[in-house]
Design a protein around this motif. Sequence first.
Motif: not given
Length: 257
Positions: A12-15, A21-24, A55-64
């Motif tokens: 899970l990543t957010k740029e 801000a959140v990296s892998k 509330f935010l869309i991830p740049t990459a990665g998945t949530i299950a």
Amino acid sequence: MASDIILETRGLTKEFKGFVAVSKVDLQVRRGTIHALIGPNGAGKTTFFNLLTKFLIPTAGTIAYNGVDITTEKPAQIARRGVIRSFQISAVFPHLTVLENVRIGLQRKLGNSFHFWKSESGLASLDQEAMSLLEMVDLGAFAASVTVELPYGRKRALELATTLALNPELMLLDEPTQGMGHEDVDRVTQLIKKVAANRTVLMVEHNMNVVAGICDTITVLQRGSVLAQGSYAEVSKNPQVMEAYMGTADGELEGAH
């Protein structure tokens, strides 16, 4: 077993415009546990929560969640699945009574949240359930009080009750003890432990005494990445974690005595 995992993120990543801000982040939250997300200011904890609740869309990665990929779902869909977030700032209606606040939470669960004009008799059927939730968080004696008059720690307890009214399977608590004195911290900590008895809790928390006292698993974030994960005993002895918190690799985590 996979069925033991209620929530899992992979990569899970957010740029934000080049800033990561959140990296892998790979995270697994086991069903029926209290899992803490800790880290220094700016570690990415709140951004990670915002990704989980969409509330935010991830740049990459998945949530299950419960084995279902929810990465592209909207906040309302996530809430309907039973993922309910309690916000850092007390999210209650200040000029309603304590009982009325919980009743509104129960109305939302029934899908008639905007029926504020319903007759009192029509809403009275919810009062018994609302009272039982208030008793659970030690607010039964405050049912008729106007919320704005509650002490700060009791407001946070009320927020727990309104969150419980939505019948969460997974509760996301964002710094539940922030700004509290010792007495309130102890009370709210015990309430979290109590309400977690038959559900899962993922919490962002800065108070190491709280984390040490009630959390089964701790994930430490630093600069958006997972620095360490494990029980408090394991994490508190990790030299990298000590350095991140203390600027030194000797001694225990600050405040964790």
